[in-house]
Design an enzyme around this catalytic site. Structure first.
Site, PDB file in Angstrom:
ATOM      1  N   GLU A  53      43.676  -5.706 -24.518  1.00 44.61           N
ATOM      2  CA  GLU A  53      42.189  -5.200 -23.814  1.00 44.61           C
ATOM      3  C   GLU A  53      42.413  -5.223 -22.568  1.00 44.61           C
ATOM      4  O   GLU A  53      42.791  -6.305 -21.686  1.00 44.61           O
ATOM      5  CB  GLU A  53      41.049  -6.125 -24.292  1.00 44.61           C
ATOM      6  CG  GLU A  53      39.748  -5.500 -23.906  1.00 44.61           C
ATOM      7  CD  GLU A  53      38.638  -6.595 -24.148  1.00 44.61           C
ATOM      8  OE1 GLU A  53      37.697  -6.443 -23.555  1.00 44.61           O
ATOM      9  OE2 GLU A  53      38.439  -7.673 -25.096  1.00 44.61           O
ATOM     10  N   ARG A  88      49.210 -18.515 -31.825  1.00 39.20           N
ATOM     11  CA  ARG A  88      49.131 -18.312 -30.408  1.00 39.20           C
ATOM     12  C   ARG A  88      49.947 -19.222 -29.623  1.00 39.20           C
ATOM     13  O   ARG A  88      50.169 -20.295 -30.117  1.00 39.20           O
ATOM     14  CB  ARG A  88      47.775 -17.846 -29.481  1.00 39.20           C
ATOM     15  CG  ARG A  88      46.884 -19.315 -29.820  1.00 39.20           C
ATOM     16  CD  ARG A  88      45.504 -18.535 -29.265  1.00 39.20           C
ATOM     17  NE  ARG A  88      45.319 -18.286 -28.252  1.00 39.20           N
ATOM     18  CZ  ARG A  88      44.813 -16.939 -27.697  1.00 39.20           C
ATOM     19  NH1 ARG A  88      44.246 -16.180 -28.496  1.00 39.20           N
ATOM     20  NH2 ARG A  88      44.689 -16.772 -26.362  1.00 39.20           N
ATOM     21  N   LYS A  95      42.521 -15.060 -20.021  1.00 41.30           N
ATOM     22  CA  LYS A  95      42.005 -14.160 -18.970  1.00 41.30           C
ATOM     23  C   LYS A  95      40.867 -14.641 -18.388  1.00 41.30           C
ATOM     24  O   LYS A  95      40.551 -14.335 -17.297  1.00 41.30           O
ATOM     25  CB  LYS A  95      42.059 -12.623 -19.650  1.00 41.30           C
ATOM     26  CG  LYS A  95      43.288 -12.011 -19.842  1.00 41.30           C
ATOM     27  CD  LYS A  95      43.283 -10.662 -20.521  1.00 41.30           C
ATOM     28  CE  LYS A  95      43.011 -10.669 -21.874  1.00 41.30           C
ATOM     29  NZ  LYS A  95      43.056  -9.446 -22.318  1.00 41.30           N
TER      30      LYS A  95
HETATM   31  P1  ATP Z   1      42.514 -14.051 -23.621  1.00 38.12           P
HETATM   32  O1  ATP Z   1      42.432 -14.921 -24.616  1.00 38.12           O
HETATM   33  O2  ATP Z   1      43.655 -14.497 -22.798  1.00 38.12           O
HETATM   34  O3  ATP Z   1      41.636 -13.118 -22.879  1.00 38.12           O
HETATM   35  P2  ATP Z   1      43.138 -11.965 -25.602  1.00 38.12           P
HETATM   36  O4  ATP Z   1      43.408 -12.549 -26.989  1.00 38.12           O
HETATM   37  O5  ATP Z   1      41.554 -11.690 -25.428  1.00 38.12           O
HETATM   38  O6  ATP Z   1      43.487 -13.006 -24.680  1.00 38.12           O
HETATM   39  P3  ATP Z   1      44.041  -9.395 -25.931  1.00 38.12           P
HETATM   40  O7  ATP Z   1      44.064  -8.310 -24.666  1.00 38.12           O
HETATM   41  O8  ATP Z   1      42.989  -8.903 -26.737  1.00 38.12           O
HETATM   42  O9  ATP Z   1      44.090 -10.759 -25.268  1.00 38.12           O
HETATM   43  O10 ATP Z   1      45.283  -9.503 -26.564  1.00 38.12           O
HETATM   44  C1  ATP Z   1      46.402  -8.622 -26.738  1.00 38.12           C
HETATM   45  C2  ATP Z   1      47.191  -9.168 -27.755  1.00 38.12           C
HETATM   46  O11 ATP Z   1      47.846 -10.356 -27.191  1.00 38.12           O
HETATM   47  C3  ATP Z   1      46.599  -9.631 -28.872  1.00 38.12           C
HETATM   48  O12 ATP Z   1      47.212  -9.069 -30.052  1.00 38.12           O
HETATM   49  C4  ATP Z   1      46.366 -11.231 -29.208  1.00 38.12           C
HETATM   50  O13 ATP Z   1      46.333 -11.834 -30.275  1.00 38.12           O
HETATM   51  C5  ATP Z   1      47.734 -11.307 -28.071  1.00 38.12           C
HETATM   52  N1  ATP Z   1      47.676 -12.725 -27.542  1.00 38.12           N
HETATM   53  C6  ATP Z   1      46.587 -13.050 -26.720  1.00 38.12           C
HETATM   54  N2  ATP Z   1      46.864 -14.349 -26.248  1.00 38.12           N
HETATM   55  C7  ATP Z   1      48.114 -14.979 -27.048  1.00 38.12           C
HETATM   56  C8  ATP Z   1      48.841 -16.238 -27.021  1.00 38.12           C
HETATM   57  N3  ATP Z   1      48.306 -17.185 -26.219  1.00 38.12           N
HETATM   58  N4  ATP Z   1      49.778 -16.148 -27.890  1.00 38.12           N
HETATM   59  C9  ATP Z   1      50.002 -15.059 -28.527  1.00 38.12           C
HETATM   60  N5  ATP Z   1      49.715 -13.809 -28.698  1.00 38.12           N
HETATM   61  C10 ATP Z   1      48.496 -13.866 -27.695  1.00 38.12           C
HETATM   62 MG    MG Z   2      40.436 -10.153 -26.596  1.00 36.73          MG
END
Ligand code: ATP
Ligand code: MG
Length: 570
Positions: free
Chosen positions: A45, A271, A281
């Site tokens: 995102e 994760r 984020k």
């Molecule tokens: P955040 O929690 O930091 O906002 P998010 O999951 O909302 O992260 P996205 O941009 O939606 O961020 O994530 C893109 C991809 O990265 C998704 O498939 C998510 O599952 C993966 N991802 C995010 N954080 C992690 C993590 N700590 N370890 C592994 N994969 C991750």
């Molecule tokens: Mg997200």
């Protein structure tokens, strides 16, 4: 057997640990699923910069595609127009490329599918599987029930199809205010899985979108948009993190009800959690927004732009992601492992130099004034092919302030009054006099003598010294700023609300130390931005790509030399 049918054993680089997702893909290929195709995607995102957790997901998705000769899409999940910015899109692309991955022609945006998502929603309404609900947000929450209590059906749930079609069209046409109506899937308000209790598919948002402008005032929700985007793109394996496990029934429900040709398999993995830092984020936005760090690329940040600026290499990050593996259970990774990965690489690849971070002046009394000589120094003892260089030596030098003690304790073997030590690649010197500032008592300079017979660092009579110090020649040295970093957080788990009720309260006040007047070897003067070196006895350093200028080099310490991971392993 088809050409593209592969066994996992053939694919693995030697030493690469296998994991359950690789096994699933291998089995699928063996069974001839998806006509032998492997198509994955990385779906960020664009609401912030990528972090090390994302690197794990990028390495997994792009890595599998590479390994099984498939492809990986970069798809921006831009369904929320209010939080997303073009700056983030650019940084995300840069970060994925930096890690060494290439999406080729396969760059997509969930917003590309807004039209499709609308049509599919109409299809579900016609099937009696979606309806326009006019409960307020608060009412919807109340009707939703809890984990222990079933939900209640919305009074709007049985609206006739025609009325739903009409209202949905008018929602799209902008006739209604935000919050007055939503489109919901008609599933089961008594489901034990809250995600299945008639989830929202579209909501009204009168916001301009960075790509579709004002074309839309209804926007799809993540769960609905994600599975449809995957299906439209022909994704075979939709890999996501564990928190989406409970969303999988919904993912499957949408695609089953829509009777799409491509129904990807969602697979969840744990994760990445890293000690001494946070990985969200939302929290980074706060750190950046409130000025606790200098920006998203502050070298202390676990963002990819931060660690890149700090001096980490893409290969060290890929190596790290490989070593942490892919599992089904959430766990913690020690920050020391990350440091171990970069240290191991730079030990082999970084040329070594001498730099004095906190200079103390040394005058060699018996060295002729005005004389200079060049001494040969090895660039990397781990790799003879990296050669050697000449280092200038003269009467006035700098050594590290902490390498001298006037009243040395028992365990201190470095320079002290009357004591002899070796200057690396140069001579043995003996301290004969300590000069102090009369008012403050501070040591301002040392007077030493050198033994000309020890040129190169060895005594002909085999006499031993207990310490070897690094140094630079004062008249040849270049001034530099050096920045030393420590963990951004003082607590091993700042994301734990018990340990850190307010994560900002756990910030490490000593995470940055600036040394404004370091003295570096003249050979380092022309170092390019981003270049990496070992400063002997001090660690690995990188020329800061942002603040470094022609006359004012700035070096970031990537990591010190002490490997605490090797200790943990034992
Ligand atoms: P955040 O929690 O930091 O906002 P998010 O999951 O909302 O992260 P996205 O941009 O939606 O961020 O994530 C893109 C991809 O990265 C998704 O498939 C998510 O599952 C993966 N991802 C995010 N954080 C992690 C993590 N700590 N370890 C592994 N994969 C991750
Ligand atoms: Mg997200």
């Amino acid at each position: 057997m088809k050409d593209n049918e592969l066994k996992s054993g053939d694919l693995q680089e030697p030493g690469l640990p296998s994991h359950f997702i690789r096994e699933i893909v291998t089995e699928d290929l063996k069974a001839g699923k998806n006509n032998g195709a492997v198509v994955t995607r990385f779906p960020p995102e664009p609401n912030g910069y990528l972090h090390l957790g994302h690197a794990k997901s990028i390495c997994l998705n792009f890595g599998l595609a590479e390994e099984f000769k498939g492809r990986c899409h970069l798809r921006f999940d831009d369904t929320n127009p209010t939080k997303e910015e073009v700056e983030y899109i650019d940084s995300i692309k840069e970060d994925v490329r930096w890690l060494g991955f290439d999406w080729g022609d396969h760059l997509y945006f969930a917003s590309d599918y807004f039209g499709k998502l609308y049509e599919y929603a109409v299809q579900l309404i016609k099937k009696g599987k979606a309806y326009v609900c006019s409960l307020s947000a608060a009412e919807m929450r109340e009707y939703r029930g809890t984990l222990t209590e079933p939900g209640k059906e919305s009074p709007y749930r049985n609206r006739p199809v025609e009325e739903n079609l009409d209202l949905f069209e008018r929602m799209k046409a902008g006739e209604f205010e935000e919050g007055t109506h939503v489109l919901r899937a008609k599933i089961d308000m008594t489901s034990g899985n809250l995600n299945m209790r008639d989830p929202v598919m579209f909501r009204i948002l009168k916001a301009e979108h960075h790509r579709t402008g004002n074309a839309w005032c209804i926007y799809p929700m993540y769960d609905y948009a994600h599975c449809v985007s995957d299906s439209v793109e022909g994704i075979t394996h939709s890999i996501c993190t564990l928190e989406f496990e409970d969303h999988r029934p919904l993912y499957d429900w949408f695609l089953d009800e829509l009777e799409v040709a491509c129904h990807p398999q969602q697979i969840e993995f744990a994760r990445l959690n890293l000690s001494y830092t946070v990985m969200s984020k939302r929290k980074f936005l706060k750190l950046v927004g409130e000025g606790h760090v200098s920006g998203w690329d502050d070298p202390r940040m676990p963002t990819l732009s931060g660690i890149r600026r700090r001096g980490y290499t893409p290969s060290s990050i890929r190596n790290f992601c490989e070593r942490i593996g892919v599992a089904k259970r959430n766990s913690f990774v020690d920050f020391a492992l990350l440091e171990h990965c970069i240290r191991e690489e730079l030990n082999r690849t970084a040329p070594r130099f001498m730099a004095v971070l906190r200079p103390l002046k040394v005058v060699i009394l018996n060295y002729p004034e005005g004389q200079t000589e060049e001494l040969s120094a090895v660039n990397n003892p781990e790799d003879a092919s990296m050669g050697s260089r000449m280092v200038p030596f003269s009467r006035v030098l700098y050594i590290e302030e902490e390498d001298f003690q006037e009243n040395p304790p028992k365990q201190f073997f470095r320079l002290a009054p009357g004591r002899e030590v070796r200057l690396r690649y140069a001579y043995f010197i003996t301290c004969v006099h300590v000069v102090k500032d009369e008012t403050t008592g501070r040591i301002t300079e040392l007077h030493c003598t050198y033994d000309p017979a020890t040129r190169g660092g060895d005594a002909p009579d085999n006499r031993k010294v207990k310490a070897t110090l690094h140094w630079v020649s004062a008249q040849h040295a270049v001034d530099a700023e050096v920045r030393l970093y420590d963990h951004l957080f003082a607590s091993p788990n700042p994301a734990d609300e018990k340990e850190c009720p307010d994560f900002l309260g756990c910030l490490n006040p000593k995470s940055l130390e600036v040394l404004p007047s370091a003295k570096i070897e003249p050979g380092l003067a022309r170092a390019a931005k981003g270049e990496r070196f070992q400063f002997e006895r001090q660690g690995y350093f990188c020329v800061d790509p942002v603040d470094s200028t022609e006359g004012h080099p700035v070096f970031n310490r990537i990591v010190s030399l002490k490997d605490s991971y090797a200790k943990i392993k034992k």
